[in-house]
Design an enzyme around this catalytic site. Structure first.
Site, mmCIF file in Angstrom:
data_model
loop_
_atom_site.group_PDB
_atom_site.id
_atom_site.type_symbol
_atom_site.label_atom_id
_atom_site.label_comp_id
_atom_site.label_asym_id
_atom_site.label_seq_id
_atom_site.Cartn_x
_atom_site.Cartn_y
_atom_site.Cartn_z
ATOM 1 N N CYS A 1 0.832 -1.209 0.000
ATOM 2 C CA CYS A 1 0.000 0.000 0.000
ATOM 3 C C CYS A 1 0.874 1.269 0.000
ATOM 4 C CB CYS A 1 -0.989 -0.070 1.157
ATOM 5 S SG CYS A 1 -2.428 0.952 0.858
ATOM 6 N N HIS B 1 -3.424 -5.051 1.935
ATOM 7 C CA HIS B 1 -2.788 -5.260 3.247
ATOM 8 C C HIS B 1 -2.750 -6.734 3.630
ATOM 9 C CE1 HIS B 1 -2.337 -1.079 4.670
ATOM 10 N NE2 HIS B 1 -3.337 -0.848 3.826
ATOM 11 N N GLU C 1 -0.988 -8.166 5.644
ATOM 12 C CA GLU C 1 -0.673 -8.344 7.069
ATOM 13 C C GLU C 1 -1.936 -8.289 7.933
ATOM 14 O OE1 GLU C 1 -0.415 -5.667 5.351
ATOM 15 O OE2 GLU C 1 -0.835 -3.899 6.596
HETATM 16 N N1 GLN Z 1 -3.774 6.362 0.950
HETATM 17 C C1 GLN Z 1 -2.478 6.132 1.522
HETATM 18 C C2 GLN Z 1 -1.396 6.929 0.779
HETATM 19 O O1 GLN Z 1 -1.661 7.444 -0.283
HETATM 20 C C3 GLN Z 1 -2.106 4.670 1.491
HETATM 21 C C4 GLN Z 1 -3.081 3.922 2.350
HETATM 22 C C5 GLN Z 1 -2.534 2.692 2.990
HETATM 23 O O2 GLN Z 1 -1.324 2.459 3.060
HETATM 24 N N2 GLN Z 1 -3.430 1.930 3.516
HETATM 25 O O3 GLN Z 1 -0.342 7.061 1.296
#
Ligand code: GLN
Length: 188
Positions: free
Chosen positions: A79, A163, A165
């Protein structure tokens, strides 16, 4: 017994504790990384999800940006971690992401991903997730949502928009640990 793999988890902001728990569960030894020197001797590194702007700023503040760019072992970004590694940030991955790509209405959701491995689909948790918008020739797409890549591999790099995890399914971390073992085997 085989020596446990020592995997760094970048611990400046975000979901590092959950990654550490997952690594422990798979028999690896997690090492929280807050300073460049802590990358020494690690077999791999995870850059967790959280807020990519915050993670990027904190990395620059502690000199972790240069240190991670110089780190030559496998790296797994999830992410926000996937954002941090892309062309426009640390430049380790030959891909570009779109942040918060799934829009406000469906900011957070779960989806079943077909990993193309003949196994049951993987339940993936997306939280204000990015998707991969553009990839270079060395990037292999491993899973998509609505035609948008959300899991990809490029040599020693593995990146996920979701995610892994946060669920009980350990397959994505196992995939990364296999990449780490492969890389360690090549060095030995
Ligand atoms: N929206 C976040 C970003 O742009 C990422 C979200 C996440 O890691 N769950 O940094």
């Amino acid at each position: 017994m085989e020596k446990p793999l020592r995997i760094g988890v970048l611990a400046v902001q975000g979901n590092f504790r959950e990654h550490a728990a997952m690594l422990r569960r798979l028999g690896a030894e997690p090492v929280e990384v807050r300073l460049p020197g802590e990358l020494e001797g690690l077999d791999g590194l995870i850059v967790p999800g959280g807020e990519s702007t915050a993670i990027g700023r904190l990395m620059a503040l502690y000199g972790l940006d240069d240190a991670v760019q110089a780190f030559d072992r496998p790296i797994f970004g999830t992410c926000a971690g996937m954002i941090v590694l892309d062309r426009d940030h640390l430049g380790l991955g030959d891909y570009r992401v779109r942040r918060n790509a799934f829009g406000r209405q469906v900011a957070s959701f779960e989806a079943d991903l077909d990993l193309g491995d003949g196994e049951a689909p993987l339940r993936a948790v997306f939280i204000r997730a990015p998707w991969i918008e553009e990839v270079g020739p060395g990037v292999e797409i491993l899973a998509e949502v609505d035609g948008h890549p959300v899991l990809a591999r490029q040599g020693r790099l593995l990146v996920a928009a979701f995610h892994p995890e946060l669920t009980d399914d350990t397959r994505i971390h196992e995939l990364f640990l296999n990449q780490v073992r492969e890389a360690a085997g090549v060095r030995a």
